[in-house]
Design an enzyme around this catalytic site. Structure first.
Site, PDB file in Angstrom:
ATOM      1  N   LYS A   1     -16.260  -7.513   9.165  1.00  0.00           N
ATOM      2  CA  LYS A   1     -17.018  -7.399  10.417  1.00  0.00           C
ATOM      3  C   LYS A   1     -16.105  -7.354  11.624  1.00  0.00           C
ATOM      4  O   LYS A   1     -16.356  -6.631  12.560  1.00  0.00           O
ATOM      5  CB  LYS A   1     -18.023  -8.540  10.518  1.00  0.00           C
ATOM      6  CG  LYS A   1     -19.153  -8.322   9.535  1.00  0.00           C
ATOM      7  CD  LYS A   1     -20.420  -9.053   9.935  1.00  0.00           C
ATOM      8  CE  LYS A   1     -21.540  -8.811   8.942  1.00  0.00           C
ATOM      9  NZ  LYS A   1     -21.413  -9.607   7.691  1.00  0.00           N
TER      10      LYS A   1
ATOM     11  N   HIS B   1       0.840  -1.207   0.000  1.00  0.00           N
ATOM     12  CA  HIS B   1       0.000   0.000   0.000  1.00  0.00           C
ATOM     13  C   HIS B   1       0.875   1.256   0.000  1.00  0.00           C
ATOM     14  O   HIS B   1       0.608   2.207  -0.734  1.00  0.00           O
ATOM     15  CB  HIS B   1      -0.907   0.049   1.244  1.00  0.00           C
ATOM     16  CG  HIS B   1      -1.873  -1.089   1.376  1.00  0.00           C
ATOM     17  ND1 HIS B   1      -2.024  -1.804   2.532  1.00  0.00           N
ATOM     18  CD2 HIS B   1      -2.765  -1.625   0.494  1.00  0.00           C
ATOM     19  CE1 HIS B   1      -2.959  -2.729   2.375  1.00  0.00           C
ATOM     20  NE2 HIS B   1      -3.422  -2.649   1.139  1.00  0.00           N
TER      21      HIS B   1
ATOM     22  N   ARG C   1      -1.599  -6.492  -8.224  1.00  0.00           N
ATOM     23  CA  ARG C   1      -0.492  -7.360  -7.840  1.00  0.00           C
ATOM     24  C   ARG C   1      -0.232  -8.429  -8.879  1.00  0.00           C
ATOM     25  O   ARG C   1       0.868  -8.687  -9.267  1.00  0.00           O
ATOM     26  CB  ARG C   1      -0.797  -8.044  -6.508  1.00  0.00           C
ATOM     27  CG  ARG C   1      -0.607  -7.129  -5.338  1.00  0.00           C
ATOM     28  CD  ARG C   1      -1.264  -7.656  -4.113  1.00  0.00           C
ATOM     29  NE  ARG C   1      -2.699  -7.588  -4.240  1.00  0.00           N
ATOM     30  CZ  ARG C   1      -3.526  -7.567  -3.208  1.00  0.00           C
ATOM     31  NH1 ARG C   1      -3.059  -7.653  -1.988  1.00  0.00           N
ATOM     32  NH2 ARG C   1      -4.815  -7.476  -3.401  1.00  0.00           N
TER      33      ARG C   1
ATOM     34  N   SER D   1      -2.807  -7.697   3.135  1.00  0.00           N
ATOM     35  CA  SER D   1      -3.023  -7.566   4.580  1.00  0.00           C
ATOM     36  C   SER D   1      -3.367  -8.924   5.180  1.00  0.00           C
ATOM     37  O   SER D   1      -2.880  -9.285   6.259  1.00  0.00           O
ATOM     38  CB  SER D   1      -4.168  -6.591   4.856  1.00  0.00           C
ATOM     39  OG  SER D   1      -3.867  -5.324   4.348  1.00  0.00           O
TER      40      SER D   1
END
Ligand SMILES: Nc1ncnc2c1ncn2[C@@H]1O[C@H](COP(=O)(O)OP(=O)(O)OP(=O)(O)O)[C@@H](O)[C@H]1O
Ligand SMILES: [Mg+2]
Length: 161
Positions: free
Chosen positions: A42, A18, A91, A129
């Site tokens: 969530k 990022h 990517r 991530s």
């Protein structure tokens, strides 16, 4: 007219992939807004406040990088911010299909906004991530793949030395 770009994502947490894309965007556009999506997952590992704090700290020396949060339709947020461009990172081929769908849907929703894709440096081209969280939680080394601040915070959360 200055060109304003929005780089949306969940950034849970921010990785050096990022950071690479944001830095490239900051050179290309007058301003780039890192727009952190509320409620993408969530149960995020990093709270919204932490994700904002980390991105602001990492880019404190780059005055044309702004960090904000948004909910709802991305194109509505982009229009509200008077931005013209959506930045996305690519990517691998695996990203392409989803990104292609999203870019064309967003164009249909708002034909004034262009999506621009950027590729990271090779050494970051496989990082996500999700993979960082998984590797770290299993005891693997993520040094150099995330900002130092993220590595420290991961240690605090996952409870490893
Ligand atoms: N290593 C990377 N290099 C280039 N672009 C990236 C990289 N990681 C993420 N991106 C891009 O950044 C944008 C935001 O992605 P997102 O917040 O989903 O990050 P992510 O690392 O893919 O997280 P997750 O694993 O939770 O999906 C997307 O356009 C994504 O393709
Ligand atoms: Mg992703």
């Amino acid at each position: 007219m200055p060109t304003l770009a929005v780089y949306p994502g969940s950034f849970d947490p921010l990785t050096n992939g990022h950071v690479d894309i944001i830095s490239r965007g900051a050179r290309l556009f007058d301003r780039i807004i890192v727009a952190i999506l509320v409620n993408a997952e969530k149960a995020p590992l990093f709270s919204m406040a932490e994700r904002v704090e980390i991105a602001r700290a990492v880019f404190k020396e780059l005055p044309n990088v702004e960090v904000d949060t948004f909910e709802g339709l991305l194109v509505d947020y982009v229009e509200r911010r008077n931005a013209q461009v959506i930045v996305r990172g690519l990517r691998a081929v695996s990203d392409f299909e989803f990104e292609f769908q999203m870019a064309l849907m967003n164009r249909r929703l708002n034909g004034q906004i262009e999506t621009v894709f950027m590729m990271p440096a090779e050494q970051y081209s496989y990082i996500s991530s999700r993979l960082i969280k998984e590797v770290f939680s299993l005891g693997g080394r993520v040094h150099g793949l995330v900002p130092d601040m993220v590595e420290e915070r991961l240690r605090g959360k996952v409870g490893r030395p």
